[in-house]
Design a protein around this motif. Structure first.
Motif, PDB file in Angstrom:
ATOM      1  N   ASP A  14     -11.097  -3.866   0.300  1.00  0.00           N
ATOM      2  CA  ASP A  14     -10.696  -4.053   1.755  1.00  0.00           C
ATOM      3  C   ASP A  14      -9.981  -2.840   2.127  1.00  0.00           C
ATOM      4  OD1 ASP A  14     -10.176  -5.130   4.307  1.00  0.00           O
ATOM      5  OD2 ASP A  14      -8.590  -6.593   3.513  1.00  0.00           O
ATOM      6  N   ARG A  15     -10.810  -2.009   2.626  1.00  0.00           N
ATOM      7  CA  ARG A  15      -9.919  -0.720   3.143  1.00  0.00           C
ATOM      8  C   ARG A  15      -9.185  -1.077   4.685  1.00  0.00           C
ATOM      9  NH1 ARG A  15      -9.537   1.845  -1.343  1.00  0.00           N
ATOM     10  NH2 ARG A  15     -11.382   1.937  -2.369  1.00  0.00           N
ATOM     11  N   THR A  16      -9.442  -2.186   5.050  1.00  0.00           N
ATOM     12  CA  THR A  16      -8.546  -2.407   6.229  1.00  0.00           C
ATOM     13  C   THR A  16      -7.253  -3.067   6.180  1.00  0.00           C
ATOM     14  OG1 THR A  16      -9.645  -4.601   6.693  1.00  0.00           O
ATOM     15  CG2 THR A  16     -10.706  -2.751   7.661  1.00  0.00           C
ATOM     16  N   GLY A  17      -6.969  -3.130   4.792  1.00  0.00           N
ATOM     17  CA  GLY A  17      -5.776  -3.665   4.251  1.00  0.00           C
ATOM     18  C   GLY A  17      -4.533  -2.871   4.839  1.00  0.00           C
ATOM     19  N   VAL A  18      -3.290  -3.436   5.060  1.00  0.00           N
ATOM     20  CA  VAL A  18      -2.156  -2.495   5.513  1.00  0.00           C
ATOM     21  C   VAL A  18      -1.733  -1.883   4.213  1.00  0.00           C
ATOM     22  CG1 VAL A  18       0.082  -2.842   6.514  1.00  0.00           C
ATOM     23  CG2 VAL A  18      -1.468  -4.465   7.198  1.00  0.00           C
ATOM     24  N   LEU A  19      -1.985  -0.577   4.439  1.00  0.00           N
ATOM     25  CA  LEU A  19      -1.408   0.397   3.254  1.00  0.00           C
ATOM     26  C   LEU A  19       0.277   0.363   3.060  1.00  0.00           C
ATOM     27  CD1 LEU A  19      -2.336   2.655   1.371  1.00  0.00           C
ATOM     28  CD2 LEU A  19      -1.751   4.079   3.384  1.00  0.00           C
ATOM     29  N   ALA A  20       1.003  -0.006   4.031  1.00  0.00           N
ATOM     30  CA  ALA A  20       2.410   0.010   3.745  1.00  0.00           C
ATOM     31  C   ALA A  20       2.866  -1.100   3.054  1.00  0.00           C
ATOM     32  CB  ALA A  20       3.028  -0.192   5.230  1.00  0.00           C
ATOM     33  N   GLN A  21       2.127  -2.301   3.219  1.00  0.00           N
ATOM     34  CA  GLN A  21       2.237  -3.711   2.381  1.00  0.00           C
ATOM     35  C   GLN A  21       1.722  -3.342   0.796  1.00  0.00           C
ATOM     36  OE1 GLN A  21       0.369  -6.839   4.515  1.00  0.00           O
ATOM     37  NE2 GLN A  21       2.097  -6.782   5.842  1.00  0.00           N
ATOM     38  N   ALA A  22       0.694  -2.657   0.969  1.00  0.00           N
ATOM     39  CA  ALA A  22       0.189  -2.406  -0.438  1.00  0.00           C
ATOM     40  C   ALA A  22       1.119  -1.606  -1.261  1.00  0.00           C
ATOM     41  CB  ALA A  22      -1.253  -1.676  -0.484  1.00  0.00           C
ATOM     42  N   THR A  23       1.723  -0.292  -0.692  1.00  0.00           N
ATOM     43  CA  THR A  23       2.853   0.604  -1.294  1.00  0.00           C
ATOM     44  C   THR A  23       3.925  -0.313  -1.724  1.00  0.00           C
ATOM     45  OG1 THR A  23       1.700   2.437   0.173  1.00  0.00           O
ATOM     46  CG2 THR A  23       3.867   2.711  -0.926  1.00  0.00           C
ATOM     47  N   LYS A  24       4.318  -1.089  -0.893  1.00  0.00           N
ATOM     48  CA  LYS A  24       5.581  -1.762  -1.040  1.00  0.00           C
ATOM     49  C   LYS A  24       5.272  -2.651  -2.404  1.00  0.00           C
ATOM     50  CE  LYS A  24       8.759  -4.941   0.838  1.00  0.00           C
ATOM     51  NZ  LYS A  24       9.368  -5.861   2.042  1.00  0.00           N
ATOM     52  N   ALA A  25       4.058  -3.328  -2.508  1.00  0.00           N
ATOM     53  CA  ALA A  25       3.793  -4.196  -3.608  1.00  0.00           C
ATOM     54  C   ALA A  25       3.695  -3.430  -4.686  1.00  0.00           C
ATOM     55  CB  ALA A  25       2.613  -5.151  -3.138  1.00  0.00           C
ATOM     56  N   ALA A  26       3.135  -2.238  -4.729  1.00  0.00           N
ATOM     57  CA  ALA A  26       2.823  -1.488  -5.928  1.00  0.00           C
ATOM     58  C   ALA A  26       4.121  -0.821  -6.378  1.00  0.00           C
ATOM     59  CB  ALA A  26       2.120  -0.167  -5.422  1.00  0.00           C
ATOM     60  N   ARG A  27       5.006  -0.762  -5.439  1.00  0.00           N
ATOM     61  CA  ARG A  27       6.334  -0.114  -5.848  1.00  0.00           C
ATOM     62  C   ARG A  27       7.170  -1.491  -6.734  1.00  0.00           C
ATOM     63  NH1 ARG A  27       8.199   3.476  -0.785  1.00  0.00           N
ATOM     64  NH2 ARG A  27       7.101   5.300  -1.457  1.00  0.00           N
ATOM     65  N   MET A  28       6.956  -2.717  -6.278  1.00  0.00           N
ATOM     66  CA  MET A  28       7.537  -3.911  -6.757  1.00  0.00           C
ATOM     67  C   MET A  28       6.941  -4.065  -8.216  1.00  0.00           C
ATOM     68  SD  MET A  28       7.585  -7.959  -5.426  1.00  0.00           S
ATOM     69  CE  MET A  28       6.046  -7.722  -5.338  1.00  0.00           C
TER      70      MET A  28
END
Length: 285
Positions: A14-28
């Motif tokens: 899903d390339r329409t996902g929110v990148l900022a949220q993915a980045t935050k989750a990845a950092r977590m």
């Protein structure tokens, strides 16, 4: 530690996902991995220290659960157990992420699936250990002596195809032990680390810790797996031995105290190596 592969796992197709949220989750998730490796290292330091004391006949050697019980009896033991429980829970979550989303790219070959099965077993073990540490910290009563591996084997043997499940678990533990030995002597442990960020003396020290720690851990896993397979063969969960029981058996052998001391030093080395992983591990290879 890079978050690129974690973001790719979280976004999927899903390339329409929110990148900022993915980045935050990845950092977590990254921090879960860091703190989890640190907590796992602390458990190995405690077990290794008690193994050394056992080799010197000062105290009885213990496994991970017994090491947490010993910590529970110390001053400030409960707050330390709460911190350790949180770290171990983070590590269990990281193992679950490795199992289902494969951020390390081990793939779906038989070798990759076997490695991911090992991640799943590891996650179950450390999740159970985290729950036990939390229970000890929050309850005033003395924790009962529980043989988790034996209980799990008994549960599996009571299920349909339970004998095969226990045998598969034993083979997975043996494969994990062989993998630890292979990683130690092939230098594969260097792959997930930011080695270039280390000073030369840090790299030499890290290599020595990894050799000693992975070798000791691999040998103990081979013994654990052999007992699990024997339990499957005999349909008797009591055949499964804990790390503590393996240490006690080892001490009874000729030159057993020296062998137990070597394993204890190896476990301490592995605990320190987990600290290195917490600092320098990258989450994509």
């Amino acid at each position: 530690m890079s978050t690129d592969s974690l973001k790719a796992c979280l976004l999927g197709s899903d390339r329409t996902g929110v990148l900022a949220q993915a980045t935050k989750a990845a950092r977590m998730i990254e921090w879960f991995a860091r703190l989890g490796h640190g907590a796992k290292g602390m458990v190995y330091l405690l077990v290794g220290y008690r193994a050394l004391q056992g080799a010197l006949r000062w105290m009885r050697p213990v496994g991970s659960s017994e090491a947490l019980k010993a910590l529970h009896k110390q001053p400030l033991g409960d707050p330390l157990l709460l911190i350790l429980a949180a770290g171990l829970a983070f590590f269990a979550l990281w193992r679950a992420f490795q199992t289902f989303w494969d951020p390390d790219g081990v793939g779906k070959s038989w070798k990759g699936l076997l490695e991911r099965a090992g991640f799943a077993l590891s996650g179950l073990f450390y999740g159970n250990l985290a729950a036990g540490a939390l229970e000890m910290a929050l309850e005033e009563v003395e924790p009962e002596d529980v043989h988790e591996q034996e209980q799990l084997a008994a549960f599996l043997l009571g299920q349909p195809l339970g004998q095969g499940l226990v045998a598969l678990a034993g083979l997975t533990v043996i494969a994990t032990g062989l993998g630890q030995l292979y990683k130690a002597w092939s230098g594969k442990f260097l792959e997930p680390l930011h080695v270039g960020e280390m000073r030369p003396w840090e790299r030499r020290l890290m290599v020595g810790l990894a050799y000693a720690g992975l070798s000791a851990r691999g040998c103990v896993f081979l013994a654990l797996g052999a007992f699990v397979i024997r339990a499957a063969w005999t349909l008797n969960p009591k055949e499964v031995e804990s790390v503590q029981e393996i240490f006690i058996t080892l001490r009874r052998l000729p030159y057993g105290s020296a062998l137990l001391a070597m394993v204890g030093i190896g476990f301490i080395a592995y605990g320190l190596f987990m600290g290195v992983e917490a600092r320098y591990r990258r989450l994509n290879r």
